[in-house]
Design an enzyme around this catalytic site. Structure first.
Site, PDB file in Angstrom:
ATOM      1  N   LYS A 121     -56.364  32.929 -45.010  1.00  0.00           N
ATOM      2  CA  LYS A 121     -56.909  32.350 -43.768  1.00  0.00           C
ATOM      3  C   LYS A 121     -56.020  32.739 -42.574  1.00  0.00           C
ATOM      4  O   LYS A 121     -54.883  33.180 -42.762  1.00  0.00           O
ATOM      5  CB  LYS A 121     -56.997  30.827 -43.903  1.00  0.00           C
ATOM      6  CG  LYS A 121     -55.652  30.144 -44.151  1.00  0.00           C
ATOM      7  CD  LYS A 121     -55.824  28.671 -44.539  1.00  0.00           C
ATOM      8  CE  LYS A 121     -54.467  28.038 -44.830  1.00  0.00           C
ATOM      9  NZ  LYS A 121     -54.607  26.662 -45.366  1.00  0.00           N
ATOM     10  N   TYR A 131     -36.440  34.593 -15.083  1.00  0.00           N
ATOM     11  CA  TYR A 131     -37.016  33.506 -14.284  1.00  0.00           C
ATOM     12  C   TYR A 131     -36.143  32.267 -14.338  1.00  0.00           C
ATOM     13  O   TYR A 131     -35.673  31.868 -15.400  1.00  0.00           O
ATOM     14  CB  TYR A 131     -38.399  33.135 -14.840  1.00  0.00           C
ATOM     15  CG  TYR A 131     -39.475  34.163 -14.570  1.00  0.00           C
ATOM     16  CD1 TYR A 131     -39.748  34.618 -13.285  1.00  0.00           C
ATOM     17  CD2 TYR A 131     -40.236  34.657 -15.627  1.00  0.00           C
ATOM     18  CE1 TYR A 131     -40.754  35.547 -13.060  1.00  0.00           C
ATOM     19  CE2 TYR A 131     -41.250  35.575 -15.409  1.00  0.00           C
ATOM     20  CZ  TYR A 131     -41.501  36.018 -14.113  1.00  0.00           C
ATOM     21  OH  TYR A 131     -42.495  36.928 -13.899  1.00  0.00           O
TER      22      TYR A 131
HETATM   23  C1  LIG Z   1     -53.678  26.605 -46.439  1.00  0.00           C
HETATM   24  C2  LIG Z   1     -54.088  26.031 -47.738  1.00  0.00           C
HETATM   25  C3  LIG Z   1     -53.479  26.450 -48.928  1.00  0.00           C
HETATM   26  C4  LIG Z   1     -52.258  27.347 -48.961  1.00  0.00           C
HETATM   27  O1  LIG Z   1     -51.117  26.579 -48.599  1.00  0.00           O
HETATM   28  P1  LIG Z   1     -49.636  27.217 -48.663  1.00  0.00           P
HETATM   29  O2  LIG Z   1     -48.748  26.052 -48.390  1.00  0.00           O
HETATM   30  O3  LIG Z   1     -49.584  28.235 -47.582  1.00  0.00           O
HETATM   31  O4  LIG Z   1     -49.465  27.794 -49.998  1.00  0.00           O
HETATM   32  C5  LIG Z   1     -54.015  25.995 -50.112  1.00  0.00           C
HETATM   33  N1  LIG Z   1     -55.068  25.149 -50.130  1.00  0.00           N
HETATM   34  C6  LIG Z   1     -55.651  24.686 -48.999  1.00  0.00           C
HETATM   35  C7  LIG Z   1     -56.797  23.744 -49.086  1.00  0.00           C
HETATM   36  C8  LIG Z   1     -55.170  25.096 -47.779  1.00  0.00           C
HETATM   37  O5  LIG Z   1     -55.732  24.623 -46.647  1.00  0.00           O
END
Ligand SMILES: *Cc1c(COP(=O)(O)O)cnc(C)c1O
Length: 403
Positions: free
Chosen positions: A58, A295
């Site tokens: 994701k 800045y």
């Molecule tokens: C983002 C997510 C993961 C992965 O989590 P990590 O801590 O990056 O391993 C797994 N399951 C769900 C539902 C998530 O939203």
């Protein structure tokens, strides 16, 4: 003595090497080591076997590039991919990836047609979501004729994190509803852990007990999804009882510890970081003692010093607060402080009195140079956040080079 040198004086002048390295004119880039993604996933797969690995890509692969990371993860043994949005799943399909893809949160009703057309697997936890998915599955059958495979569903239980997921009774009702529909098949059931990165926290065990109880409830009604999963990276690596039939690692694939409390765990310590943020000095000059930089003129030089300008800034995901937070970069194998406020497109670096730093020299903001290393967690601890936010915050304006 170390004023900016004309490019022609440098055989490895930065225009040439930036083009060679980046394929871009811009001498600031992300380096993503895909062989390390493959190695990290292979390590996770060995650790959790016989559980399967669902590689979480994701948010454009946590800022690393979803499609490239997904391919490398599959090579390392992942057999499922996970995304947050139907659109992210669509991108993987457009790239030609045909492994199963789980959308981790229930897509809105308008996205269900995309889920079905792209053969994505939706997380479902509301009656409205289930009926939208069923409508989309029926519409697909109507439009493309009989012979469509049933659409897979993964029901999600809220076992105590209280972000998304069905309560236990809704979970059972949804399972019964899926079982009654020939257009759908209950392939999996899952939950998500809130404190898996805190190894001593008993709440993980409590969440797993609630998950088990909800699954026992389904089984008593004659429903048994086969693909059960609960573990994120920390769950997968540090809680064997959370592995079930599949694990869902994200951050670990990218070679980053889920949190400070699990960093020393052997399964976490074996991970190798994947991403580096690099640039080349775009301008260098000596600045007199007492002069102030950037800045707000907040950084004052105690000595006459070489100040290098590096062509990336907060529009690229270098947080503006990193200067006040004591941020350092690597130049010539040494740590040098960011000198003054981070600007939108550039930062200044105090390379020290008499430093032989010139236009075109490599600057490492995240990653290794010689024996020094700056990690995403170093930024995160300076900034009061987590490494996840650091890599996800790196802007798509930065070219990515895959090595
Ligand atoms: C983002 C997510 C993961 C992965 O989590 P990590 O801590 O990056 O391993 C797994 N399951 C769900 C539902 C998530 O939203």
């Amino acid at each position: 003595m170390t004023a900016a040198m004309p490019r022609a004086d440098r055989p490895d002048g930065y225009l040439t090497s930036a083009k060679r390295v980046a394929g871009w004119l811009r001498p600031a880039w992300l380096e993503v080591d895909l062989a390390r993604v493959t190695a990290n996933v292979a390590h996770i797969a060995r650790t959790v076997a016989p559980a399967r690995v669902c590689a979480i890509v994701k948010a454009d692969g946590y800022g690393h590039g979803a499609v490239q990371v997904a391919c490398a993860a599959i090579e390392g043994g992942a057999s499922y991919l996970g995304v947050a949005l139907a659109e992210e799943g669509h991108e993987l399909r457009q790239a030609g990836l045909d492994v199963p893809v789980l959308v981790l949160s229930e897509p809105p009703p308008e996205a269900m047609r995309m889920v079905v057309e792209d053969h994505l697997t939706a997380a479902v936890y509301t009656a409205g979501g289930l009926s939208a998915l069923l409508d989309a599955a029926r519409a697909e059958r109507r439009d493309s004729g009989a012979g469509c495979a049933p659409v897979p569903v993964h029901l999600k239980l809220d076992s105590g994190m209280h972000r998304v997921g069905a309560d236990e009774s809704t979970f059972a009702e949804l399972a019964a509803a899926v079982a009654g529909q020939p257009e759908l098949v209950l392939e999996g059931a899952f939950t998500h852990l809130a404190v898996a990165d805190e190894p001593g926290n008993a709440y993980t065990g409590e969440q797993l007990r609630r998950f088990d109880a909800a699954l026992a409830g389904l089984e008593a009604e004659g429903t048994k999804p086969h693909l059960l999963h609960a573990a994120n990276s920390a769950g997968a690596l540090c809680h064997p009882e959370a592995r079930y039939a599949m694990v869902r690692p994200g951050i670990a694939m990218y070679g980053i510890s889920p949190g400070p409390l699990v960093r020393a765990h052997p399964a976490v310590a074996a991970l190798q970081p994947v991403l580096s943020l690099k640039a080349q000095v775009s301008f260098a000059k000596e600045v007199e003692a007492g002069e102030r930089v950037s800045y707000g003129l907040r950084y004052e030089l105690a000595h006459r010093s070489v100040v290098a300008t590096v062509p990336l800034g907060y529009a690229d995901g270098v947080p503006r607060r990193l200067y006040e937070a004591g941020g350092e970069v690597l130049v010539g194998g040494r740590r040098c402080p960011i000198a003054g406020t981070v600007t939108m497109d550039q930062i200044m670096v105090d390379c020290g009195p008499g430093a032989g730093v010139r236009t075109g020299d490599e600057v490492v903001l995240i990653g290794r140079q010689g024996s020094e290393e700056v990690t995403a967690w170093e930024w995160a601890s300076r900034l009061g956040t987590i490494a996840y936010e650091v890599t996800c915050g790196l802007s798509p304006r930065l070219p990515r080079i895959y090595v």
